[in-house]
Design a protein around this motif. Structure first.
Motif, PDB file in Angstrom:
ATOM      1  N   ALA A 112       0.842  -1.193   0.000  1.00 42.73           N
ATOM      2  CA  ALA A 112       0.000   0.000   0.000  1.00 42.73           C
ATOM      3  C   ALA A 112       0.879   1.245   0.000  1.00 42.73           C
ATOM      4  CB  ALA A 112      -0.906  -0.003   1.222  1.00 42.73           C
ATOM      5  N   PRO A 113       0.583   2.242  -0.803  1.00 41.68           N
ATOM      6  CA  PRO A 113       1.452   3.419  -0.881  1.00 41.68           C
ATOM      7  C   PRO A 113       1.370   4.352   0.315  1.00 41.68           C
ATOM      8  CG  PRO A 113      -0.452   3.695  -2.304  1.00 41.68           C
ATOM      9  CD  PRO A 113      -0.500   2.288  -1.795  1.00 41.68           C
ATOM     10  N   THR A 114       0.290   4.268   1.086  1.00 40.80           N
ATOM     11  CA  THR A 114       0.135   5.101   2.280  1.00 40.80           C
ATOM     12  C   THR A 114      -0.494   4.268   3.387  1.00 40.80           C
ATOM     13  OG1 THR A 114      -2.095   5.893   1.777  1.00 40.80           O
ATOM     14  CG2 THR A 114      -0.252   7.130   0.813  1.00 40.80           C
ATOM     15  N   ALA A 115      -0.571   4.865   4.583  1.00 37.01           N
ATOM     16  CA  ALA A 115      -1.189   4.160   5.705  1.00 37.01           C
ATOM     17  C   ALA A 115      -2.694   4.052   5.545  1.00 37.01           C
ATOM     18  CB  ALA A 115      -0.851   4.872   7.012  1.00 37.01           C
ATOM     19  N   GLY A 116      -3.272   4.870   4.672  1.00 35.69           N
ATOM     20  CA  GLY A 116      -4.710   4.763   4.392  1.00 35.69           C
ATOM     21  C   GLY A 116      -5.608   5.403   5.413  1.00 35.69           C
ATOM     22  N   THR A 117      -5.068   6.265   6.251  1.00 40.69           N
ATOM     23  CA  THR A 117      -5.884   6.962   7.256  1.00 40.69           C
ATOM     24  C   THR A 117      -5.816   8.462   7.008  1.00 40.69           C
ATOM     25  OG1 THR A 117      -3.971   6.967   8.759  1.00 40.69           O
ATOM     26  CG2 THR A 117      -5.570   5.206   9.032  1.00 40.69           C
ATOM     27  N   ALA A 118      -6.713   9.203   7.663  1.00 44.63           N
ATOM     28  CA  ALA A 118      -6.698  10.658   7.540  1.00 44.63           C
ATOM     29  C   ALA A 118      -5.373  11.212   8.058  1.00 44.63           C
ATOM     30  CB  ALA A 118      -7.867  11.251   8.323  1.00 44.63           C
ATOM     31  N   PHE A 131      11.212  -1.463  15.001  1.00 41.37           N
ATOM     32  CA  PHE A 131       9.978  -0.701  14.784  1.00 41.37           C
ATOM     33  C   PHE A 131       9.568  -0.724  13.317  1.00 41.37           C
ATOM     34  CE2 PHE A 131      13.515   2.225  14.232  1.00 41.37           C
ATOM     35  CZ  PHE A 131      13.202   2.887  13.056  1.00 41.37           C
ATOM     36  N   GLU A 132       8.312  -0.353  13.095  1.00 38.89           N
ATOM     37  CA  GLU A 132       7.805  -0.036  11.771  1.00 38.89           C
ATOM     38  C   GLU A 132       7.364   1.419  11.801  1.00 38.89           C
ATOM     39  OE1 GLU A 132       4.731  -2.844  10.916  1.00 38.89           O
ATOM     40  OE2 GLU A 132       6.137  -4.397  10.251  1.00 38.89           O
ATOM     41  N   MET A 133       7.484   2.087  10.669  1.00 36.64           N
ATOM     42  CA  MET A 133       7.237   3.529  10.642  1.00 36.64           C
ATOM     43  C   MET A 133       6.664   3.959   9.304  1.00 36.64           C
ATOM     44  SD  MET A 133      10.195   6.462  10.997  1.00 36.64           S
ATOM     45  CE  MET A 133       9.835   8.208  10.942  1.00 36.64           C
ATOM     46  N   TRP A 134       5.641   4.791   9.370  1.00 35.23           N
ATOM     47  CA  TRP A 134       5.144   5.506   8.193  1.00 35.23           C
ATOM     48  C   TRP A 134       5.569   6.962   8.332  1.00 35.23           C
ATOM     49  CZ3 TRP A 134       2.698   3.328   4.074  1.00 35.23           C
ATOM     50  CH2 TRP A 134       2.072   2.085   4.248  1.00 35.23           C
ATOM     51  N   VAL A 135       5.954   7.602   7.240  1.00 35.53           N
ATOM     52  CA  VAL A 135       6.247   9.036   7.269  1.00 35.53           C
ATOM     53  C   VAL A 135       6.063   9.609   5.872  1.00 35.53           C
ATOM     54  CG1 VAL A 135       8.732   8.577   7.012  1.00 35.53           C
ATOM     55  CG2 VAL A 135       7.959  10.829   7.795  1.00 35.53           C
ATOM     56  N   THR A 136       5.342  10.713   5.805  1.00 35.75           N
ATOM     57  CA  THR A 136       5.096  11.396   4.535  1.00 35.75           C
ATOM     58  C   THR A 136       5.926  12.675   4.496  1.00 35.75           C
ATOM     59  OG1 THR A 136       2.869  10.481   4.381  1.00 35.75           O
ATOM     60  CG2 THR A 136       3.306  12.459   3.098  1.00 35.75           C
ATOM     61  N   PHE A 178       7.133   7.119   2.895  1.00 37.12           N
ATOM     62  CA  PHE A 178       7.978   5.965   3.227  1.00 37.12           C
ATOM     63  C   PHE A 178       7.222   5.028   4.163  1.00 37.12           C
ATOM     64  CE2 PHE A 178      12.168   8.522   2.910  1.00 37.12           C
ATOM     65  CZ  PHE A 178      12.495   7.960   1.684  1.00 37.12           C
ATOM     66  N   PHE A 179       7.407   3.746   3.973  1.00 38.51           N
ATOM     67  CA  PHE A 179       7.147   2.761   5.013  1.00 38.51           C
ATOM     68  C   PHE A 179       8.496   2.138   5.327  1.00 38.51           C
ATOM     69  CE2 PHE A 179       6.633  -1.625   6.412  1.00 38.51           C
ATOM     70  CZ  PHE A 179       5.779  -1.465   7.490  1.00 38.51           C
ATOM     71  N   ASN A 202       6.416   5.196  -1.707  1.00 36.74           N
ATOM     72  CA  ASN A 202       5.179   5.264  -2.496  1.00 36.74           C
ATOM     73  C   ASN A 202       4.716   3.879  -2.946  1.00 36.74           C
ATOM     74  OD1 ASN A 202       5.221   8.128  -2.314  1.00 36.74           O
ATOM     75  ND2 ASN A 202       6.675   8.219  -4.023  1.00 36.74           N
ATOM     76  N   GLY A 203       4.883   2.912  -2.040  1.00 35.12           N
ATOM     77  CA  GLY A 203       4.413   1.560  -2.284  1.00 35.12           C
ATOM     78  C   GLY A 203       5.380   0.670  -3.039  1.00 35.12           C
ATOM     79  N   GLU A 204       6.551   1.190  -3.436  1.00 31.01           N
ATOM     80  CA  GLU A 204       7.541   0.420  -4.189  1.00 31.01           C
ATOM     81  C   GLU A 204       8.717   0.051  -3.281  1.00 31.01           C
ATOM     82  OE1 GLU A 204       7.247  -0.558  -7.363  1.00 31.01           O
ATOM     83  OE2 GLU A 204       5.300   0.443  -7.589  1.00 31.01           O
TER      84      GLU A 204
END
Length: 285
Positions: free
Chosen positions: A66-72, A154-159, A220-221, A234-236
C-alpha cells in the motif's frame, strides 16, 4: 701551404667557457648512491575507498505494498502511534549541537553538560521548526528534529515533501540515513530516494527510483529489525532487508536503540503522518 696563426686571446676564451660548462655539467650529475645505505621504502599507496555493492531483491519482502497508511492525516492506523499530533512539537526535541549529534559522545555527557546542550538544542528547534497546515515545516536553517523517545525494532510511516534542490534524510536509531533528495541534482540523486546514503560495505542506493515530482508528497514505510531495514517509497520496495551501518563508529553495529531524526541540508522541508509501531525484541530472530 701557409699555416694560419691562431689568435691566443680567442683560444683562451673558448677554453675557459668549455672548462666552466664542463664543471657545471659535472655538478649537475646526481651523486653516486652509497651501496651501504639502503634505499628509503616506498610510501604505501592510499587505500581505495570502499565501494558499496549494488542492491538486490532478497525475496523476503513483496515488491509492492500500500502506498500510504490509508488513514486521515496525522491519524495513526491500527497498531501504530502518531509520533506527530499535527498541531505542535509535542514529543519532539532538538538535535544537540556537534559533536554531540554523535550518539556515542552524547551518551558520555555529564548531567550538567547535557542540560546545557539540551537547552541550546531546544532554542534551535523552536527557531527553525514549526507546524503549519498539519505538517512539520523546517526553515532551512538550524538542525534536525528528533523524537523524544528512543526506538529499537519498529515499523514507521512518514510522509514528506521537498522543494527544488532539496537534500534531506531520516536517521534511524540516531544514524544516517534513509536518503531524501531532489532527483534532478547532479550529485548522484538520479538513483532516487530511500537508499542508505552513508553505507560503505552494504548497498547504499535504492533498488529503483520511486519518487514523485518535487513539490508533491511522498510516503515511506520503514521497517527496522536488528541491523536490517526495509524501505518502501510510495508503495515500491526500494531497500530490501539491508544492513544500516553505524556511521559514527563503523567497527560497531548499529545502536540497539536510539532516537529517530528528521534531517535536512539548508532547504524548506515538510513532514506529516509520522506513525510508529514498536516491535518486540523477538522480531530480530
Amino acid at each position: 701551404m701557409r699555416r694560419r696563426k691562431v689568435n691566443k686571446r680567442i683560444l683562451t676564451s673558448v677554453l675557459s667557457v668549455v672548462t666552466a660548462f664542463g664543471g657545471f655539467a659535472i655538478a649537475q650529475q646526481p651523486a653516486p648512491k652509497d651501496p651501504a645505505k639502503p634505499a628509503a621504502p616506498a610510501k604505501p599507496a592510499p587505500k581505495p575507498k570502499p565501494v558499496a555493492p549494488l542492491p538486490e531483491y532478497t525475496g523476503l519482502n513483496p515488491k509492492t505494498m500500500a502506498p500510504t497508511a490509508g488513514t486521515a492525516d496525522n491519524t495513526a492506523p491500527e497498531g501504530f502511534v502518531a509520533a506527530f499530533n499535527g498541531k505542535d512539537l509535542t514529543g519532539w526535541v532538538g538535535l544537540l549541537k556537534a559533536p554531540n549529534d554523535n550518539p556515542i559522545k552524547r551518551a558520555a555527557l555529564s548531567a550538567e553538560d547535557r542540560a546545557k546542550a539540551t537547552a541550546e538544542a531546544e532554542a534551535n528547534k523552536i527557531a527553525n521548526w514549526k507546524v503549519e497546515d498539519g505538517a512539520l515545516v523546517f526553515s532551512g536553517k538550524g538542525r534536525s528534529l528528533c523524537t523524544a523517545n528512543q526506538y529499537g525494532n519498529f515499523e514507521m510511516w512518514v510522509t514528506w515533501k521537498i522543494k527544488e534542490a532539496g537534500d534531506s534524510g531520516i536517521y534511524l536509531r540516531g544514524s544516517p540515513q534513509v536518503q531524501i533528495w531532489d532527483t534532478n541534482l547532479k550529485n548522484g540523486a538520479h538513483v532516487g530516494s530511500g537508499g542508505f546514503y552513508n553505507n560503505q560495505k552494504n548497498p547504499a542506493i535504492p533498488l529503483k527510483k520511486a519518487d514523485k515530482p518535487v513539490g508533491e508528497w511522498n510516503t515511506f514505510f520503514i521497517r527496522m529489525v536488528g541491523e536490517k531495514a526495509t524501505v518502501y517509497l510510495n508503495g515500491e520496495l526500494v531497500v530490501d532487508n539491508v544492513t544500516l551501518e553505524n556511521y559514527w563508529d563503523r567497527t560497531q553495529p548499529i545502536f540497539a536503540k536510539e532516537q529517530i531524526e528528521l534531517q535536512n541540508h539548508g532547504n524548506t522541508l515538510w513532514f506529516k503522518n509520522i506513525y510508529i509501531k514498536e516491535l518486540p525484541d523477538s522480531a530480530a530472530k
